[in-house]
Design a protein around this motif. Structure first.
Motif, PDB file in Angstrom:
ATOM      1  N   ALA A 159      39.898 -47.804 -32.311  1.00  0.00           N
ATOM      2  CA  ALA A 159      40.725 -48.115 -31.452  1.00  0.00           C
ATOM      3  C   ALA A 159      40.962 -49.074 -30.497  1.00  0.00           C
ATOM      4  O   ALA A 159      40.319 -50.065 -30.348  1.00  0.00           O
ATOM      5  CB  ALA A 159      39.416 -47.496 -29.872  1.00  0.00           C
TER       6      ALA A 159
ATOM      7  N   LYS B 234      40.905 -47.170 -23.283  1.00  0.00           N
ATOM      8  CA  LYS B 234      41.131 -46.020 -22.918  1.00  0.00           C
ATOM      9  C   LYS B 234      40.810 -44.963 -24.495  1.00  0.00           C
ATOM     10  O   LYS B 234      39.511 -43.729 -24.082  1.00  0.00           O
ATOM     11  CB  LYS B 234      42.476 -45.243 -22.611  1.00  0.00           C
ATOM     12  CG  LYS B 234      42.002 -46.004 -20.914  1.00  0.00           C
ATOM     13  CD  LYS B 234      44.023 -46.112 -20.497  1.00  0.00           C
ATOM     14  CE  LYS B 234      43.803 -45.880 -19.039  1.00  0.00           C
ATOM     15  NZ  LYS B 234      45.478 -46.381 -18.365  1.00  0.00           N
ATOM     16  N   ARG B 235      41.259 -46.094 -25.396  1.00  0.00           N
ATOM     17  CA  ARG B 235      41.363 -44.907 -26.516  1.00  0.00           C
ATOM     18  C   ARG B 235      39.668 -44.773 -27.121  1.00  0.00           C
ATOM     19  O   ARG B 235      39.395 -43.808 -27.852  1.00  0.00           O
ATOM     20  CB  ARG B 235      42.230 -45.352 -27.749  1.00  0.00           C
ATOM     21  CG  ARG B 235      43.429 -45.432 -27.209  1.00  0.00           C
ATOM     22  CD  ARG B 235      43.832 -45.497 -28.339  1.00  0.00           C
ATOM     23  NE  ARG B 235      45.836 -45.858 -28.351  1.00  0.00           N
ATOM     24  CZ  ARG B 235      46.778 -46.293 -28.406  1.00  0.00           C
ATOM     25  NH1 ARG B 235      46.627 -47.061 -29.232  1.00  0.00           N
ATOM     26  NH2 ARG B 235      48.472 -45.669 -28.138  1.00  0.00           N
TER      27      ARG B 235
END
Length: 171
Positions: free
Chosen positions: A80, A84-85
């Motif tokens: 990621a 947020k991811r």
């Protein structure tokens, strides 16, 4: 359940930290060498399906870490490239552990750790986190520990140190 915190510097300075000097001396006594550059990595026997989430906004660093994990026998990794991811990946991917860089583009690794601890999903809250820091500083160790990480390594991350932390952190 008692959580043990591990902070590991890639190259401890025997002059700055007496404990590092003692550790280097014990390794020299055992191997006849300094042990830090030549210690063989602990291979991840029966851990090839262990899901590991790498959280790093630098594509090159993330790729290097993924390659290192693959060389150690950990093949199930997901990257990621932002905090947020990472939050979305934790719920979708269900990793057993996350290796988090402390300096992300959209937030700090400390903030991501706190967001995970406050998450409504129990699986996200209980995910073991390993911090990756630029430098070994006592202030950083205290911040990492307070944010809920189970361990910390500094860059560049030696494979045998990473393997040891993973073996201690994962069920």
């Amino acid at each position: 359940m008692t959580t043990h915190f591990s902070a590991v510097e890639a190259r401890p300075s025997p002059h700055r930290f007496p404990a590092a000097r003692d550790c280097l001396q014990s390794l020299q006594d055992e191997s006849g060498d300094n042990g830090w550059d030549v210690a063989p990595p602990v291979l991840a026997a029966n851990h090839d399906s262990l899901r590991i989430l790498i959280v790093n906004d630098d594509m090159r660093s993330a790729s290097t870490l993924k390659d290192t994990l693959c060389a150690l026998g950990y093949s199930a990794t997901l990257v990621a490239y932002s905090g947020k991811r990472a939050l979305a990946a934790v719920t979708a991917y269900s990793p057993a552990v996350a290796i988090v860089d402390l300096e992300l583009g959209d937030m700090t690794g400390y903030r991501l750790a706190r967001m995970m601890q406050d998450h409504s999903d129990r699986q996200v809250r209980g995910l073991p986190l390993i911090a990756v820091a630029e430098r070994y500083e006592f202030a950083t160790i205290n911040l990492v520990r307070a944010a809920g990480f189970v361990g910390m390594v500094t860059k560049p991350v030696p494979p045998w140190m990473l393997s040891g932390l993973l073996l201690r952190s994962c069920p």
